[in-house]
Design an enzyme around this catalytic site. Sequence first.
Site, PDB file in Angstrom:
ATOM      1  N   HIS A  38       0.953  -1.611  -0.161  1.00  0.00           N
ATOM      2  CA  HIS A  38       0.289   0.136  -0.014  1.00  0.00           C
ATOM      3  C   HIS A  38       0.372   1.733   0.207  1.00  0.00           C
ATOM      4  CE1 HIS A  38      -2.362   2.850   2.177  1.00  0.00           C
ATOM      5  NE2 HIS A  38      -2.647   3.123   1.059  1.00  0.00           N
ATOM      6  N   GLU A  90       1.896   2.230  -3.242  1.00  0.00           N
ATOM      7  CA  GLU A  90       0.608   2.370  -4.309  1.00  0.00           C
ATOM      8  C   GLU A  90       0.928   4.010  -4.104  1.00  0.00           C
ATOM      9  OE1 GLU A  90      -2.765   4.044  -3.298  1.00  0.00           O
ATOM     10  OE2 GLU A  90      -3.378   1.485  -2.784  1.00  0.00           O
ATOM     11  N   HIS A  91       1.046   4.421  -2.679  1.00  0.00           N
ATOM     12  CA  HIS A  91       0.883   5.803  -2.814  1.00  0.00           C
ATOM     13  C   HIS A  91       2.223   6.766  -3.742  1.00  0.00           C
ATOM     14  CE1 HIS A  91      -1.691   7.047   0.861  1.00  0.00           C
ATOM     15  NE2 HIS A  91      -2.549   5.732   0.308  1.00  0.00           N
ATOM     16  N   GLU A 137      -3.798   8.038   7.474  1.00  0.00           N
ATOM     17  CA  GLU A 137      -4.869   7.192   7.030  1.00  0.00           C
ATOM     18  C   GLU A 137      -5.333   5.390   7.811  1.00  0.00           C
ATOM     19  OE1 GLU A 137      -5.865   4.742   2.902  1.00  0.00           O
ATOM     20  OE2 GLU A 137      -3.933   5.797   3.570  1.00  0.00           O
TER      21      GLU A 137
END
Length: 403
Positions: free
Chosen positions: A46, A49-50, A126
Amino acid sequence: MVTTYTCQNGLRIVSEHIPHFRSVSVGVFVNTGSRDERPEENGITHFIEHLLFKGTKTRSAKDIAREFDRIGGDLNAYTSKEYTCYYAKVLDHHASLAVDVLADMFFNSVMEPEEIDKERLVVKEEISMTEDMADDDVHEQLWRVMYPDNAIGAPILGTVKTLDGFGRDQIFDYMERHYTPSNTVVSVAGHIDQELLRQIERLFGTFERSNPGKPHVLPIFVPGKSIKQKETEQAHLCLGYPGLSLKDDRLFALAVMNTIVGGSMSSRLFQEIREDRGLAYSVYSYHSAYSDHGTLAIYGGTAPHQVGEVEQLIRGSLQRMTDGDISEAEVEDSREQLKGNLVLGMESTGARMSRNGKYELLHGKHQTVDDIIGLIDAVKRDDVLELMKLTTQAPALSIIRSQ
């Protein structure tokens, strides 16, 4: 018509030409997700991905955002437990630009140390946001209970501790191992032409990375229990049961069963717990299917003093259905609902691109809408009743409530 082409490096391009549309959607699907991570890597998929949005050798993060804003396009990404997707949707005459930017992000992201540190703070926020939202956090707790010894039970976002351990070398090492041609599918749908497909092959069809990978460790379902205390007005309850894998022929029967149980406003749980008794605003069920296993989960949010009653109502409703209290009419209505959702959900290039990309990545084959409608129509009441036996097993249980 869906067409698949395999490049010389093993990367697959799947395309669907829809001449009457004026948009194009393109997605880069990578067959790696949180379940591929080592314990110390939890959350790195993840995080990558950022980071792919944080600038390349020729474009800054602001440049990437501006290019899509000025053409009215959409650029985004998501990470799941088994794969990652980077996607864009634009007007057809901007399709070449969308492909160029996605390829630039995929191959040329620079991962500057200061950008890594800034994005680390963003992902920590997040994580905090998810933990603050008890109706999200209760699902994360459920997965930890169900699969305590397998990476699939770990959070996709990772933890603050693991996030602090990610350095530039570790990030590039993970990409070298997982962002390989054989692990990647580029899916494009909409008003496309051959030149766009040739561009995709030029940009994605020649890079070389070779890693044999290793098979997933089969998750072992554990019927455990977790109770988390936190400041919240509601109590949040999740029950989890073993489900079916993506490759199981009974998957459409399970979809019909889930619709009856809690997958719609006319479902048993919604009608009994919310409409008839007023005990919850939100109550539903869902099934998550993966390459080698699946999970059926049921959620309910209610007042703290009612959580025990809601749990017992859920269990009682499941038992009655298992004992045969499902009508032919319910099965027929659920089949029709699934078919309607399928067809209506395909009326966009984004949905077509996503469906085709996931089918190629996870199945290596494609089914037409008519094929799927035929499989849904083939589901019988006895098939549904047989699958209800899944809910007779001891469930995993997760509860979040105030102290």
